[in-house]
Design an enzyme around this catalytic site. Structure first.
Site, short mmCIF file in Angstrom:
data_model
loop_
_atom_site.label_atom_id
_atom_site.label_comp_id
_atom_site.label_asym_id
_atom_site.label_seq_id
_atom_site.Cartn_x
_atom_site.Cartn_y
_atom_site.Cartn_z
N LYS A 1 0.88 -1.17 0.00
CA LYS A 1 0.00 0.00 0.00
C LYS A 1 0.92 1.22 0.00
O LYS A 1 2.06 1.13 0.45
CB LYS A 1 -0.86 -0.01 1.28
N GLY B 1 -25.66 1.68 2.25
CA GLY B 1 -24.74 2.16 1.21
C GLY B 1 -25.11 1.56 -0.13
O GLY B 1 -25.00 0.34 -0.34
P1 NAD Z 1 -19.09 4.10 -3.45
O1 NAD Z 1 -18.36 5.33 -3.08
O2 NAD Z 1 -19.50 3.86 -4.86
O3 NAD Z 1 -20.43 3.99 -2.57
C1 NAD Z 1 -20.51 4.30 -1.24
C2 NAD Z 1 -21.97 4.68 -0.98
O4 NAD Z 1 -22.14 4.86 0.41
C3 NAD Z 1 -22.39 5.98 -1.66
O5 NAD Z 1 -23.60 5.80 -2.36
C4 NAD Z 1 -22.56 6.94 -0.49
O6 NAD Z 1 -23.57 7.91 -0.71
C5 NAD Z 1 -22.92 6.00 0.62
N1 NAD Z 1 -22.65 6.50 1.97
C6 NAD Z 1 -21.63 7.26 2.40
N2 NAD Z 1 -21.75 7.51 3.70
C7 NAD Z 1 -22.85 6.85 4.12
C8 NAD Z 1 -23.49 6.69 5.36
N3 NAD Z 1 -23.02 7.28 6.47
N4 NAD Z 1 -24.60 5.93 5.42
C9 NAD Z 1 -25.10 5.35 4.32
N5 NAD Z 1 -24.54 5.46 3.10
C10 NAD Z 1 -23.43 6.20 3.01
O7 NAD Z 1 -18.23 2.90 -2.89
P2 NAD Z 1 -18.26 1.38 -3.36
O8 NAD Z 1 -17.26 1.19 -4.43
O9 NAD Z 1 -19.66 0.94 -3.56
O10 NAD Z 1 -17.66 0.66 -2.06
C11 NAD Z 1 -18.47 0.47 -0.90
C12 NAD Z 1 -17.59 -0.05 0.22
O11 NAD Z 1 -16.98 -1.28 -0.17
C13 NAD Z 1 -16.43 0.89 0.60
O12 NAD Z 1 -16.22 0.79 1.99
C14 NAD Z 1 -15.26 0.30 -0.13
O13 NAD Z 1 -14.04 0.58 0.50
C15 NAD Z 1 -15.57 -1.18 -0.09
N6 NAD Z 1 -14.97 -1.95 -1.18
C16 NAD Z 1 -15.29 -1.66 -2.47
C17 NAD Z 1 -14.72 -2.40 -3.51
C18 NAD Z 1 -15.08 -2.11 -4.95
O14 NAD Z 1 -14.82 -2.96 -5.80
N7 NAD Z 1 -15.66 -0.97 -5.26
C19 NAD Z 1 -13.84 -3.46 -3.22
C20 NAD Z 1 -13.54 -3.75 -1.88
C21 NAD Z 1 -14.11 -2.98 -0.87
#
Ligand code: NAD
Length: 368
Positions: A94, A194
């Protein structure tokens, strides 16, 4: 007389860098500075037994160097465990860039950072993280080929979210099999917190299987889509943990499995995409177990993201990434069985499985 705790903290104060590397069992740290562009970065290579270290670059306005150092150590170690348990040939790495990206991010700074990555000759491969987007990856790519998470137009795998969501879905099914005796999610009441890239894809899978959906997102737009397209019920944040549900799927932020939530949460399974769901791994990992909640460890559940990137390095074919993500079902199942047999929390079982694989592969690698 000095207590053991005092001796340890004195030793750490005198050896703030290598002392911490010892604590986290790190291979290498690379400190980068460039006065011209204002770049200050740390690249953390935690473990390369399974393969080159891979993990995103976080661009963050840390309060001080120690905060940045601890973050890079913690996050890169986490990547070692995530890749190991996902069964891919990648080590953990990282990087952190210190500073406010809104103020100091520039093409020159990112390219200078790319040059530093390049000096490692592939020992560290970077990708997106907080404060760094796909366009920034393209900029870094001008100086080094050790970049993953590129758009499809540049030969990358594109948005990993559909693969991540599929992994969450199959992990939830494996958890359901343990709790309910079969892996059907039909009729199960699932709260998805989320509805971003991953959460919305997950809702789609769950709706297809006729789960009963409750959703919350700070974005009303996203909630409207889930309600309109997938017949979900919208809930408010103050009431969502009072609901009588079967499964809680955190797909927004970390640390939502905390004292407050656990004092109310009535569910049988926690399984979602968010990173670092347990506010305190040791404390809340125990509490969920004691409350009889099956916690599917986040770094196992959301490994679809790293799996997607791994297949990008091999010449990307989405079907291969999806097929590998499907294995998260078996991995989740094995972790649950290990936790039961060894009478330990699931997060600990996942850690042990990750460590065993590194140890075993480490042994065969020294024999030429
Ligand atoms: P994203 O940014 O597309 O979506 C996050 C969503 O959460 C948004 O719609 C936002 O409005 C909402 N949000 C933010 N604060 C909030 C709250 N307090 N209550 C409710 N909703 C809230 O992110 P993503 O890519 O969908 O990822 C979601 C989670 O999964 C993150 O924690 C990310 O680190 C993890 N993750 C994602 C991936 C990936 O492939 N995208 C892979 C591993 C882990």
């Amino acid at each position: 007389m000095m207590e053991v705790k005092d001796v340890a903290s004195t030793a750490l104060a005198q050896n703030p860098v290598i002392g911490r590397m010892l604590e986290y069992n790190h291979e290498q740290l690379v400190f980068c500075n460039d006065n011209e562009t204002g770049l200050k970065a740390i690249i953390g290579v935690h473990n390369t037994i399974l393969g080159p270290s891979l993990g995103g670059t976080r661009f963050w306005n840390y309060n001080n160097e120690t905060e940045a150092l601890i973050d890079v150590l913690r996050l890169s170690r986490g990547m070692t465990y995530k890749s190991s348990v996902a069964g891919i040939n990648l080590g953990g790495g990282k990087a952190v860039i210190i500073g406010d990206p809104k103020k100091i991010k520039s093409e020159a700074l990112l390219r200078r950072f790319g040059k530093f990555i390049n000096t490692l000759g592939g020992k560290y491969i970077t990708a997106e993280d907080v404060g760094v987007n796909t366009r920034d990856m393209e900029t870094i790519h001008n100086e080094t080929s050790y970049v993953a998470g590129l758009p499809v137009s540049m030969g990358g795998g594109g948005d990993p979210s559909p693969v991540t969501a599929y992994g969450v879905y199959v992990s939830m099914k494996a958890s359901a099999k343990e709790v309910y005796g079969n892996d059907s999610l039909a009729g199960k009441k699932v709260l998805v917190q989320g509805l971003g890239n991953v959460g919305m894809h997950l809702v789609e899978y769950l709706a297809k299987e006729k789960a009963v959906l409750y959703v919350y997102d700070i974005s009303e737009e996203r909630v409207k889509i889930a309600v309109g397209l997938h017949s979900a019920t919208s809930v408010t944040p103050d009431k969502m943990f009072d609901l009588d549900i079967d499964i809680y799927a955190p797909c927004a932020l970390g640390a939502t499995v905390n004292d407050d939530a656990l004092s109310k949460l009535k569910c049988a399974i926690i399984c979602g995409a968010a990173n670092n769901q347990l506010a305190d791994e040791k404390v809340h990992g125990e509490v969920v177990t004691k409350k009889g909640i099956l916690y599917a460890p986040d770094f196992v559940v959301n490994a679809g993201g790293i799996i997607n990137v791994y297949y990008e390095l091999e010449g990307y074919v989405r079907e291969r990434a999806m097929a590998h993500a499907e294995k998260i079902y078996d991995t989740t199942w094995n972790i649950i069985q290990t936790a039961k047999t060894e009478k330990i929390p699931t997060y600990m079982a996942a850690n042990r499985i990750a460590e065993k694989r590194i140890e075993a592969i480490g042994k065969i690698k020294v024999r030429f």
